[in-house]
Motif scaffolding. Structure first.
Motif, PDB file in Angstrom:
ATOM      1  N   GLU A  21      58.899  49.332  26.549  1.00  0.00           N
ATOM      2  CA  GLU A  21      58.522  47.848  26.778  1.00  0.00           C
ATOM      3  C   GLU A  21      59.125  47.593  28.093  1.00  0.00           C
ATOM      4  O   GLU A  21      58.201  47.117  28.919  1.00  0.00           O
ATOM      5  N   LYS A  24      56.811  49.166  30.745  1.00  0.00           N
ATOM      6  CA  LYS A  24      55.581  48.524  30.867  1.00  0.00           C
ATOM      7  C   LYS A  24      55.762  46.950  31.457  1.00  0.00           C
ATOM      8  O   LYS A  24      55.169  46.786  32.425  1.00  0.00           O
ATOM      9  N   ARG A  25      56.857  46.702  31.655  1.00  0.00           N
ATOM     10  CA  ARG A  25      57.052  45.221  32.086  1.00  0.00           C
ATOM     11  C   ARG A  25      57.397  45.326  33.737  1.00  0.00           C
ATOM     12  O   ARG A  25      57.343  44.332  34.411  1.00  0.00           O
ATOM     13  N   ASN A  27      56.695  48.323  35.747  1.00  0.00           N
ATOM     14  CA  ASN A  27      56.122  49.491  36.283  1.00  0.00           C
ATOM     15  C   ASN A  27      57.204  50.527  36.402  1.00  0.00           C
ATOM     16  O   ASN A  27      57.429  51.244  37.563  1.00  0.00           O
ATOM     17  N   LYS A  55      53.213  56.211  25.222  1.00  0.00           N
ATOM     18  CA  LYS A  55      52.062  55.297  25.398  1.00  0.00           C
ATOM     19  C   LYS A  55      51.727  55.166  26.828  1.00  0.00           C
ATOM     20  O   LYS A  55      51.729  53.987  27.669  1.00  0.00           O
ATOM     21  N   ILE A  57      53.450  56.037  29.449  1.00  0.00           N
ATOM     22  CA  ILE A  57      54.632  55.880  30.492  1.00  0.00           C
ATOM     23  C   ILE A  57      55.048  57.348  30.941  1.00  0.00           C
ATOM     24  O   ILE A  57      55.729  58.290  29.974  1.00  0.00           O
TER      25      ILE A  57
END
Length: 310
Positions: A21, A24-25, A27, A55, A57
């Motif tokens: 998470e 994602k937030r 980069n 996912k 990343i």
């Protein structure tokens, strides 16, 4: 100064999901801070992240060693620092996520390792019994020897390894350690109610068994990976090796595995609380996880002065 996010905490507390998470937030790209996930063929017992769980990343320092190879804190430090530079060069944010305290500490602080020293732990250390190892540590670093129980062989060997690689004791290095990081660091720690954590650890072991942990360890065993190998000393592997060697029953091995995992989680919490300046977030209440994740994102954004992707 390069910005780095670090997520630490005991096993089974939820570091992996949070790291995804956070990546994602911001980069981000994730660097494993686990000293055992470097080994190929050791997926289930190390709770290694799957491709689906990533996912999309990018993840680093996973599956870079064969099970019969050694891996030291000095090598980890070198590889992670190289990855931090590499990731930053892509205009991404490096995120170190894991629970191997000494290894992560060696990256963030100015730990100097001698170039003339071995890049790997000395194999002969693994040939000595735990009392002999502890006596050796006591002779060179009595301060650390008082703090480390003789049965904690892995940590005793790490302390001896530091001395071999640096010419300094663990105590000396900790005393000389600068109070500031080498990077602009946001250090997040996850914790939860002890009984809940222990319950999660026990359940994780049960799931590992369902997923084929016994077969995974048997493949190493039948493949000729010695129980003296550094990789097999990991929790989840050494206990089943004892079973395969006929020293204990399978049921006893699982009881010991769960106990060792719980004790390791306790040591992890103690390490991070005593050795590093961690911003702790309690993840006990599952219904509050979304709010806690938001709080963590806000903490990181404020600490590093960067914006998150909404």
């Amino acid at each position: 100064m390069q910005k780095v996010i670090v997520i630490v905490g005991p096993t089974a507390v939820g570091k992996t999901n949070l790291s995804i998470e956070v990546a994602k937030r911001f980069n981000g790209e994730i660097i494993s801070g686990d000293s055992m996930q470097v080994y190929r063929g050791m997926d289930i017992g190390t709770a290694k992240i799957t491709t689906d769980e990533m996912k999309g990343i990018p993840h680093h320092l996973i599956d870079i060693k064969e099970p019969d190879e050694t891996f030291s804190v000095a090598e980890f430090q070198k590889l992670v620092r190289e990855k931090i530079t590499e990731i930053a060069g892509r205009q991404a944010v490096p995120i170190i996520a894991g629970g191997t305290g000494l290894y992560i500490q060696a990256v963030l602080y100015d730990y100097q390792f001698s170039e003339s020293a071995s890049a790997h732990p000395q194999l002969e250390l693994h040939d000595k019994d735990h009392l002999e190892l502890h006596r050796q540590l006591e002779s060179i670093d009595p301060e650390s020897a008082k703090k480390i129980h003789p049965n904690n062989v892995r940590r005793v060997i790490r302390a001896l390894e530091i001395y071999e690689n640096t010419g300094k004791t663990m105590s000396e290095m900790q005393n000389e350690q600068q109070s500031t990081y080498l990077y602009d660091t946001a250090l997040v720690g996850l914790t939860m109610d002890r009984e809940l954590l222990y319950s999660r650890i026990n359940k994780r072991v049960d799931i590992m068994l369902e997923e084929g942990l016994l077969n995974e360890v048997e493949n190493l065993y039948k493949g000729g990976i010695s129980r003296d190998s550094q990789s097999v000393k990991a929790i989840g592997y050494k206990e089943i090796y004892d079973f395969l060697d006929g020293e204990i029953s399978f049921e006893e091995a699982i009881v010991q595995l769960k106990k060792n995992s719980r004790n390791y989680a306790k040591r992890q919490l103690t390490w991070f609380r005593n050795k590093m300046d961690v911003a702790w977030f309690d993840m006990t209440e599952e219904r509050e996880h979304l709010k806690k994740t938001t709080d963590i994102i806000d903490f990181i954004a404020g600490k590093l002065q960067i914006k998150s992707n909404t």
